[in-house]
Design an enzyme around this catalytic site. Structure first.
Site, mmCIF file in Angstrom:
data_model
loop_
_atom_site.group_PDB
_atom_site.id
_atom_site.type_symbol
_atom_site.label_atom_id
_atom_site.label_comp_id
_atom_site.label_asym_id
_atom_site.label_seq_id
_atom_site.Cartn_x
_atom_site.Cartn_y
_atom_site.Cartn_z
ATOM 1 N N ARG A 35 0.818 -1.218 0.000
ATOM 2 C CA ARG A 35 0.000 0.000 0.000
ATOM 3 C C ARG A 35 0.848 1.263 0.000
ATOM 4 O O ARG A 35 0.468 2.261 -0.612
ATOM 5 C CB ARG A 35 -0.926 0.002 1.214
ATOM 6 C CG ARG A 35 -2.035 -1.016 1.035
ATOM 7 C CD ARG A 35 -2.869 -1.118 2.262
ATOM 8 N NE ARG A 35 -4.058 -1.919 2.008
ATOM 9 C CZ ARG A 35 -4.769 -2.509 2.939
ATOM 10 N NH1 ARG A 35 -4.434 -2.388 4.201
ATOM 11 N NH2 ARG A 35 -5.828 -3.206 2.626
ATOM 12 N N LYS A 198 -19.384 -18.310 0.244
ATOM 13 C CA LYS A 198 -20.811 -18.149 0.513
ATOM 14 C C LYS A 198 -21.590 -17.397 -0.549
ATOM 15 O O LYS A 198 -21.107 -16.416 -1.089
ATOM 16 C CB LYS A 198 -20.974 -17.387 1.826
ATOM 17 C CG LYS A 198 -20.487 -18.181 3.011
ATOM 18 C CD LYS A 198 -20.682 -17.386 4.269
ATOM 19 C CE LYS A 198 -20.419 -18.250 5.504
ATOM 20 N NZ LYS A 198 -20.603 -17.478 6.728
ATOM 21 N N GLY A 354 -10.625 -9.450 -2.106
ATOM 22 C CA GLY A 354 -10.191 -10.453 -1.136
ATOM 23 C C GLY A 354 -9.420 -11.624 -1.692
ATOM 24 O O GLY A 354 -8.302 -11.459 -2.190
ATOM 25 N N GLY A 377 -13.448 -4.507 0.178
ATOM 26 C CA GLY A 377 -14.835 -4.103 0.426
ATOM 27 C C GLY A 377 -15.308 -3.013 -0.521
ATOM 28 O O GLY A 377 -16.445 -3.038 -0.999
HETATM 29 P P1 AMP Z 1 -14.994 -15.565 0.056
HETATM 30 O O1 AMP Z 1 -14.349 -14.794 1.175
HETATM 31 O O2 AMP Z 1 -16.467 -15.697 0.191
HETATM 32 O O3 AMP Z 1 -14.538 -15.109 -1.298
HETATM 33 O O4 AMP Z 1 -14.493 -17.061 0.232
HETATM 34 C C1 AMP Z 1 -13.159 -17.429 0.084
HETATM 35 C C2 AMP Z 1 -12.965 -18.758 0.771
HETATM 36 O O5 AMP Z 1 -13.813 -19.702 0.200
HETATM 37 C C3 AMP Z 1 -11.567 -19.290 0.656
HETATM 38 O O6 AMP Z 1 -10.983 -19.306 1.917
HETATM 39 C C4 AMP Z 1 -11.775 -20.711 0.132
HETATM 40 O O7 AMP Z 1 -10.998 -21.669 0.801
HETATM 41 C C5 AMP Z 1 -13.226 -20.963 0.410
HETATM 42 N N1 AMP Z 1 -13.803 -21.977 -0.487
HETATM 43 C C6 AMP Z 1 -13.749 -22.015 -1.819
HETATM 44 N N2 AMP Z 1 -14.338 -23.106 -2.306
HETATM 45 C C7 AMP Z 1 -14.786 -23.816 -1.241
HETATM 46 C C8 AMP Z 1 -15.486 -25.054 -1.089
HETATM 47 N N3 AMP Z 1 -15.813 -25.796 -2.151
HETATM 48 N N4 AMP Z 1 -15.782 -25.452 0.163
HETATM 49 C C9 AMP Z 1 -15.431 -24.689 1.227
HETATM 50 N N5 AMP Z 1 -14.780 -23.531 1.149
HETATM 51 C C10 AMP Z 1 -14.453 -23.087 -0.070
#
Ligand code: AMP
Length: 397
Positions: A35, A198, A354, A377
Site C-alpha cells: 500500500r 458463501k 479479497g 470491500g
Molecule cells: P470468500 O471470502 O467468500 O470469497 O471465500 C473465500 C474462501 O472460500 C476461501 O478461503 C476458500 O478456501 C473458500 N472456499 C472455496 N471453495 C470452497 C469449497 N468448495 N468449500 C469450502 N470452502 C471453499
C-alpha cells in the site's frame, strides 16, 4: 474536474488521504509494504512539481484514542527511504502543532500526520474534525480506494472544504477507470466469474451483474447451494439452506435476462476438510454422502476456460475451491490461467475482492491480468452497484 495531471501543485500544500493501513510485526516493522509503494507515484508527482505534501491515514483499529502500537510514526523510516526526502511528523493529526508544522512546509517537503482514527470523529464523518484537517492544506487529494466506501471525515466529508480543489490520486484514478471499464462500458462478451465460500455475501453482486453480463460462472463453495436448489446430491459440501430459494430465483432471473449461467459440472470431493483427505471425482450433483466438494474438476475447468477465452471483458472475484490447500487449488489456478490467456488475446480482465487477489498473487500471475484491484470491500460495493461516498465527494456521482 481537476486531475493529477491538470492541477498546478507549485507552491501548494496538498493533503493526501492515503491508505497506509499496513501490517506491522511485533517490532513495528512493515511486513507488507504494497500500500505504501502504491501511493508513492502520487506523492512524488506533487513534490516534483514544487508542491508540499501532508499525508493522512488510519492504521489498524484503535479503540480508545492514541495507542503506540497504532502510531504512524513506525512508518517514517520506510517512507523516508521510498521518497528519498525527510519526513516530518505531527504527533496529533489536528491542533496547534500540526498547524504550525503544515504552515512551515516548503516546496518538496513532506509531513505525516498521526493516525486519524485516534479521533472517533474520523469514522463518524464529523464535519468540524474534517474542517480542522482541511485547514492544513490548499488542495485535497484522495488516493485511498480501500476506504472509498466509507463516509469518514478524511475520505469524504473533507472534500466539501476544497471546492474545485478536490481530486483523485493515481491509485484512485486507476481503480475507477478499471472498474468503470467493466461495470459501465464492457466490451462484449462480458463474463463474470464468482467463487468463494458463501452465496449470502455475494447475492447483491450476482443480482446487479445479471443486468450487465453475458456469462456468469459460479464456482467455489457457493456452487452447492445452487446444486441443492436444482435437486442435486451435495453430501457434506458447504451449503446455506436459507439461500436455496434465493438461488432458485437467481437462476430464473438469469434465464429471463438471457444470461448464460454456468455451474461446475464435476468436482473434486474430499472425505474431510483437510489437504491430506482422501479424494474422489464425481458429477457436481452426485457428491456421495459424507464427502464434500472442495474444488472444481477437469470437465468444469474445460467448460469454464472455453467461455473465458471467448470473452472480451472479464471480472473475477472469489476462488473456485479451497485454494489455500495445495491439493484443492488446481481449479483456481487453471481459471487464472484461462483469464491470463484471454488477456493476452486482448480481453480486459479485472481481478478483485479479497481471496482472488490472494490467489493471483500466490500463483505469481498478477502481471498476467489487466488490473488487480487494491480495494476489497470498496470494490465489492462498487460491483454491487452502490455509489461510493469517497468517489462521489470528489467527482459528484
Ligand atoms: P470468500 O471470502 O467468500 O470469497 O471465500 C473465500 C474462501 O472460500 C476461501 O478461503 C476458500 O478456501 C473458500 N472456499 C472455496 N471453495 C470452497 C469449497 N468448495 N468449500 C469450502 N470452502 C471453499
Amino acid at each position: 474536474m481537476e486531475t493529477m495531471n491538470t492541477f498546478n501543485f507549485a507552491g501548494k500544500r496538498a493533503i493526501i488521504r492515503v491508505d497506509f493501513n499496513v501490517p506491522l510485526n511485533s517490532n513495528y516493522e512493515i511486513t507488507d509494504d504494497t500500500r505504501i509503494r502504491a501511493a508513492i507515484p502520487t506523492i512524488k508527482k506533487i513534490l516534483s512539481e514544487g508542491g508540499s505534501v501532508i499525508l493522512m491515514s488510519h492504521l489498524g483499529r484503535p479503540k480508545e484514542g492514541p495507542a503506540d502500537k497504532y502510531s504512524l510514526k513506525h512508518l517514517i523510516p520506510d517512507l523516508k527511504a521510498k521518497l528519498g526526502v525527510d519526513v516530518k511528523f505531527a504527533p496529533d493529526c489536528i491542533g496547534k502543532e500540526a498547524k504550525t508544522l503544515a504552515a512551515a512546509l516548503k516546496p518538496g517537503e513532506v509531513l505525516l500526520l498521526e493516525n486519524l482514527r485516534f479521533y472517533k470523529e474520523e469514522e463518524k464523518g464529523d464535519s468540524a474534525f474534517a474542517e480542522k484537517l482541511a485547514s492544513l492544506a490548499d488542495v485535497y487529494v484522495n488516493d485511498a480506494f480501500g476506504t472509498a466506501h466509507r463516509a469518514h471525515a478524511s475520505t469524504t466529508v473533507i472534500a466539501q472544504f476544497f471546492p474545485g480543489k478536490s481530486l483523485f490520486g493515481y491509485i484512485m484514478d486507476n481503480e475507477i477507470s478499471s472498474i468503470d471499464k467493466v461495470m459501465r462500458d464492457p466490451k462484449k462478451p462480458f463474463t463474470a466469474i464468482l467463487g468463494g465460500a458463501k452465496v449470502s455475501t455475494k447475492i447483491t453482486i450476482i443480482e446487479n451483474l445479471l443486468d450487465k453480463v453475458d456469462n456468469l460462472i459460479i464456482g467455489g463453495g457457493m456452487t452447492y447451494t445452487f446444486i441443492k436448489a436444482m435437486g442435486g446430491k451435495i453430501g457434506s459440501s458447504l451449503v446455506e439452506e436459507d439461500f436455496v430459494e434465493m438461488a432458485k430465483k437467481v437462476m430464473d432471473i438469469a434465464k429471463e435476462k438471457g444470461v448464460n449461467f454456468y455451474l461446475p459440472i464435476d468436482g473434486v470431493n474430499a472425505d474431510k476438510f483437510d489437504n491430506e483427505a482422501a479424494t474422489s471425482i464425481s458429477p457436481i450433483d452426485q457428491v456421495p454422502d459424507g464427502w464434500m466438494g472442495l474444488d472444481i474438476a477437469e470437465g468444469s475447468i474445460k467448460k469454464f476456460s472455453g467461455v473465458i477465452e471467448n470473452s472480451k471483458t472479464i471480472l473475477w472475484n472469489g476462488p473456485m475451491g479451497v485454494f489455500e490447500m495445495p491439493n484443492f487449488q488446481k481449479g483456481t489456478v487453471e481459471i487464472a490461467k484461462a483469464i491470463a490467456r484471454a488477456t493476452a488475446k486482448g480481453a480486459f480482465s479485472l481481478v478483485g475482492g479479497g481471496d482472488s487477489v490472494a490467489a493471483i498473487n500466490q500463483f505469481n500471475m498478477a502481471d498476467k491480468v489487466s488490473y488487480v484491484s487494491t480495494g476489497g470491500g470498496a470494490l465489492l460495493e462498487y460491483i454491487e452497484g452502490q455509489v461510493l461516498p469517497g468517489i462521489k465527494a470528489v467527482r459528484g456521482f
